[in-house]
Design an enzyme around this catalytic site. Structure first.
Site, PDB file in Angstrom:
ATOM      1  N   ASN A  78      14.602  86.010  56.692  1.00 50.85           N
ATOM      2  CA  ASN A  78      14.475  84.644  56.185  1.00 50.85           C
ATOM      3  C   ASN A  78      14.386  84.659  54.663  1.00 50.85           C
ATOM      4  O   ASN A  78      13.926  85.647  54.083  1.00 50.85           O
ATOM      5  CB  ASN A  78      13.207  83.990  56.770  1.00 50.85           C
ATOM      6  CG  ASN A  78      13.237  82.469  56.648  1.00 50.85           C
ATOM      7  OD1 ASN A  78      13.392  81.937  55.561  1.00 50.85           O
ATOM      8  ND2 ASN A  78      13.103  81.784  57.774  1.00 50.85           N
ATOM      9  N   HIS A  86      19.083  73.760  72.040  1.00 49.90           N
ATOM     10  CA  HIS A  86      18.990  72.340  71.670  1.00 49.90           C
ATOM     11  C   HIS A  86      20.296  71.587  71.890  1.00 49.90           C
ATOM     12  O   HIS A  86      20.494  70.489  71.360  1.00 49.90           O
ATOM     13  CB  HIS A  86      18.540  72.222  70.208  1.00 49.90           C
ATOM     14  CG  HIS A  86      17.175  72.775  69.976  1.00 49.90           C
ATOM     15  ND1 HIS A  86      16.727  73.138  68.730  1.00 49.90           N
ATOM     16  CD2 HIS A  86      16.168  73.050  70.835  1.00 49.90           C
ATOM     17  CE1 HIS A  86      15.489  73.615  68.851  1.00 49.90           C
ATOM     18  NE2 HIS A  86      15.133  73.573  70.092  1.00 49.90           N
ATOM     19  N   GLN A 104      18.909  77.757  68.157  1.00 47.98           N
ATOM     20  CA  GLN A 104      18.436  76.377  68.071  1.00 47.98           C
ATOM     21  C   GLN A 104      19.536  75.489  67.484  1.00 47.98           C
ATOM     22  O   GLN A 104      19.422  74.276  67.479  1.00 47.98           O
ATOM     23  CB  GLN A 104      17.184  76.318  67.185  1.00 47.98           C
ATOM     24  CG  GLN A 104      16.019  77.122  67.725  1.00 47.98           C
ATOM     25  CD  GLN A 104      14.921  77.286  66.701  1.00 47.98           C
ATOM     26  OE1 GLN A 104      14.073  76.420  66.539  1.00 47.98           O
ATOM     27  NE2 GLN A 104      14.954  78.387  65.969  1.00 47.98           N
ATOM     28  N   ASN A 105      20.582  76.117  66.975  1.00 48.76           N
ATOM     29  CA  ASN A 105      21.643  75.384  66.294  1.00 48.76           C
ATOM     30  C   ASN A 105      22.583  74.715  67.288  1.00 48.76           C
ATOM     31  O   ASN A 105      22.869  75.258  68.352  1.00 48.76           O
ATOM     32  CB  ASN A 105      22.428  76.324  65.375  1.00 48.76           C
ATOM     33  CG  ASN A 105      21.525  76.958  64.347  1.00 48.76           C
ATOM     34  OD1 ASN A 105      20.399  76.510  64.123  1.00 48.76           O
ATOM     35  ND2 ASN A 105      21.996  78.033  63.734  1.00 48.76           N
ATOM     36  N   VAL A 106      23.085  73.544  66.885  1.00 48.56           N
ATOM     37  CA  VAL A 106      24.004  72.777  67.737  1.00 48.56           C
ATOM     38  C   VAL A 106      25.423  72.833  67.176  1.00 48.56           C
ATOM     39  O   VAL A 106      26.307  72.150  67.659  1.00 48.56           O
ATOM     40  CB  VAL A 106      23.526  71.306  67.832  1.00 48.56           C
ATOM     41  CG1 VAL A 106      22.154  71.223  68.505  1.00 48.56           C
ATOM     42  CG2 VAL A 106      23.531  70.628  66.467  1.00 48.56           C
ATOM     43  N   CYS A 163      31.751  56.422  78.339  1.00 46.40           N
ATOM     44  CA  CYS A 163      32.264  57.289  79.408  1.00 46.40           C
ATOM     45  C   CYS A 163      33.557  56.702  79.964  1.00 46.40           C
ATOM     46  O   CYS A 163      33.572  55.544  80.390  1.00 46.40           O
ATOM     47  CB  CYS A 163      31.217  57.391  80.509  1.00 46.40           C
ATOM     48  SG  CYS A 163      31.817  58.244  81.972  1.00 46.40           S
ATOM     49  N   GLY A 177      16.620  83.006  60.143  1.00 50.24           N
ATOM     50  CA  GLY A 177      16.875  81.683  59.589  1.00 50.24           C
ATOM     51  C   GLY A 177      16.247  80.542  60.350  1.00 50.24           C
ATOM     52  O   GLY A 177      16.863  79.495  60.539  1.00 50.24           O
TER      53      GLY A 177
HETATM   54  N1  APR Z   1      19.330  83.138  55.294  1.00 50.95           N
HETATM   55  C1  APR Z   1      18.156  83.266  55.984  1.00 50.95           C
HETATM   56  N2  APR Z   1      17.264  82.238  56.138  1.00 50.95           N
HETATM   57  C2  APR Z   1      17.568  81.061  55.560  1.00 50.95           C
HETATM   58  C3  APR Z   1      18.763  80.869  54.808  1.00 50.95           C
HETATM   59  C4  APR Z   1      19.663  81.974  54.687  1.00 50.95           C
HETATM   60  N3  APR Z   1      20.799  81.885  54.003  1.00 50.95           N
HETATM   61  N4  APR Z   1      18.776  79.576  54.342  1.00 50.95           N
HETATM   62  C5  APR Z   1      17.629  78.992  54.802  1.00 50.95           C
HETATM   63  N5  APR Z   1      16.908  79.878  55.533  1.00 50.95           N
HETATM   64  C6  APR Z   1      15.650  79.649  56.247  1.00 50.95           C
HETATM   65  C7  APR Z   1      14.656  78.715  55.567  1.00 50.95           C
HETATM   66  O1  APR Z   1      13.799  79.423  54.700  1.00 50.95           O
HETATM   67  C8  APR Z   1      13.894  78.140  56.765  1.00 50.95           C
HETATM   68  O2  APR Z   1      12.785  78.959  57.113  1.00 50.95           O
HETATM   69  O3  APR Z   1      16.005  79.005  57.450  1.00 50.95           O
HETATM   70  C9  APR Z   1      14.920  78.201  57.907  1.00 50.95           C
HETATM   71  C10 APR Z   1      15.485  76.852  58.367  1.00 50.95           C
HETATM   72  O4  APR Z   1      14.420  76.132  58.906  1.00 50.95           O
HETATM   73  P1  APR Z   1      14.623  74.642  59.465  1.00 50.95           P
HETATM   74  O5  APR Z   1      15.401  73.864  58.507  1.00 50.95           O
HETATM   75  O6  APR Z   1      13.266  74.170  59.861  1.00 50.95           O
HETATM   76  O7  APR Z   1      15.552  74.849  60.751  1.00 50.95           O
HETATM   77  P2  APR Z   1      15.156  75.395  62.205  1.00 50.95           P
HETATM   78  O8  APR Z   1      14.026  76.352  62.175  1.00 50.95           O
HETATM   79  O9  APR Z   1      16.413  75.839  62.830  1.00 50.95           O
HETATM   80  O10 APR Z   1      14.668  74.022  62.920  1.00 50.95           O
HETATM   81  C11 APR Z   1      14.323  74.079  64.276  1.00 50.95           C
HETATM   82  O11 APR Z   1      14.036  71.692  64.371  1.00 50.95           O
HETATM   83  O12 APR Z   1      14.846  69.770  63.530  1.00 50.95           O
HETATM   84  C12 APR Z   1      14.763  70.519  64.668  1.00 50.95           C
HETATM   85  O13 APR Z   1      16.232  70.653  66.520  1.00 50.95           O
HETATM   86  C13 APR Z   1      16.146  70.927  65.156  1.00 50.95           C
HETATM   87  O14 APR Z   1      16.937  73.093  65.884  1.00 50.95           O
HETATM   88  C14 APR Z   1      16.167  72.427  64.913  1.00 50.95           C
HETATM   89  C15 APR Z   1      14.701  72.796  64.976  1.00 50.95           C
END
Ligand code: APR
Length: 250
Positions: free
Chosen positions: A215, A120, A102-104, A149, A189
């Protein structure tokens, strides 16, 4: 770490040919990239509806680009961490292995992962709002905000899926295909709430895959995971890797 659980997971991994890894912002947290919903997460500081929607871009493209330029500046100097590197190393360990992220931030590719599905989009890419062409632009800060562009002079937009937008169907199809054919899916994560990404582990489980979640804290997926490891991905993944390589070394 729960030793018997590590043993069991390593045994399963040693016999697995097809592995998928679904990641979220948490895998990049130890590299210094802010998560979205964590304590100092981006959505705690900024309103997604003013920065990460097509309407926000329509309203104020300069503001939206200033924010992405700031995020690009944050991400540009950081390096992949032990979590990213471990995953990249697994490509040669398993017959079939893919990363669905999901990371960019592009850190999986920077760590050496070759098969990365970016659900994403990618913060280093921008798309012409008229022609739809996509260009990779690594310059930080951007020389001109908002960027346009070079071919038709129309606005570029970040090549990122915003709230209220659909994912690229080709990308999503591949992610579901891998989820439904893997024997093991790691979920690392992610808060496991944003759709459709959050549905992938359930599709994998329905198809018989073992779900291994890593997580810092439990998520809505945790009660449904086969194994849940609570802690930092950058610590847990290398540990599993060491045990696995010890077991599989001839
Ligand atoms: N190791 C493991 N897990 C971790 C760590 C770590 N070092 N640090 C944080 N986390 C966990 C947090 O507990 C949380 O559950 O990573 C998760 C991050 O969650 P979000 O911030 O909600 O990110 P994500 O799930 O990737 O969001 C999904 O939402 O905002 C939109 O498009 C954006 O891709 C993103 C999507």
């Amino acid at each position: 770490m729960n030793e018997p659980q590590v043993e069991e997971v390593v045994k399963i991994l040693a016999g697995a040919g097809r592995v998928a890894v679904l990641t979220g912002a948490g895998i990049s947290a130890e590299s210094g990239v802010p998560t979205f919903r964590g304590k100092d997460g981006l959505w705690k500081q900024y309103k997604p509806e003013t920065l990460a929607t097509p309407e926000a871009f329509e309203r104020d493209p300069k503001l939206v680009w200033e924010w992405y330029d700031w995020r690009r500046g944050l991400i540009a100097p950081v390096e992949p961490n032990a979590g990213h590197r471990t995953i990249a190393g697994w490509e040669s360990l398993f017959g079939e292995m893919a990363v669905i992220t999901q990371n960019v931030d592009g850190l999986h590719a920077k760590a050496g992962s070759r098969d990365v599905i970016e659900l994403h989009g990618n913060i280093w890419k921008m798309r012409c709002t008229r022609e739809g062409t996509v260009e990779e632009v690594k310059a930080t800060p951007l020389p001109r905000i908002p960027p346009v562009c070079p071919n038709c002079g129309s606005l570029f937009r970040p090549h990122i899926v915003w709230f209220g937008e659909s994912l690229d169907p080709v990308v999503l199809d591949r992610a579901y295909g891998l989820s439904e054919s893997c024997q093991v899916m790691f979920v690392i994560g992610t808060s496991a709430i944003v759709q459709p990404a959050a549905s992938l582990p359930y599709a994998a489980a329905r198809a018989g895959a073992k779900i291994i979640e890593v997580n810092l804290e439990p998520t809505p997926l945790s009660p449904h995971a086969t194994f849940f490891f609570q802690g930092k991905a950058g610590e847990i993944l290398p540990l599993l890797d060491r045990q696995l390589r010890k077991r599989t070394r001839p």
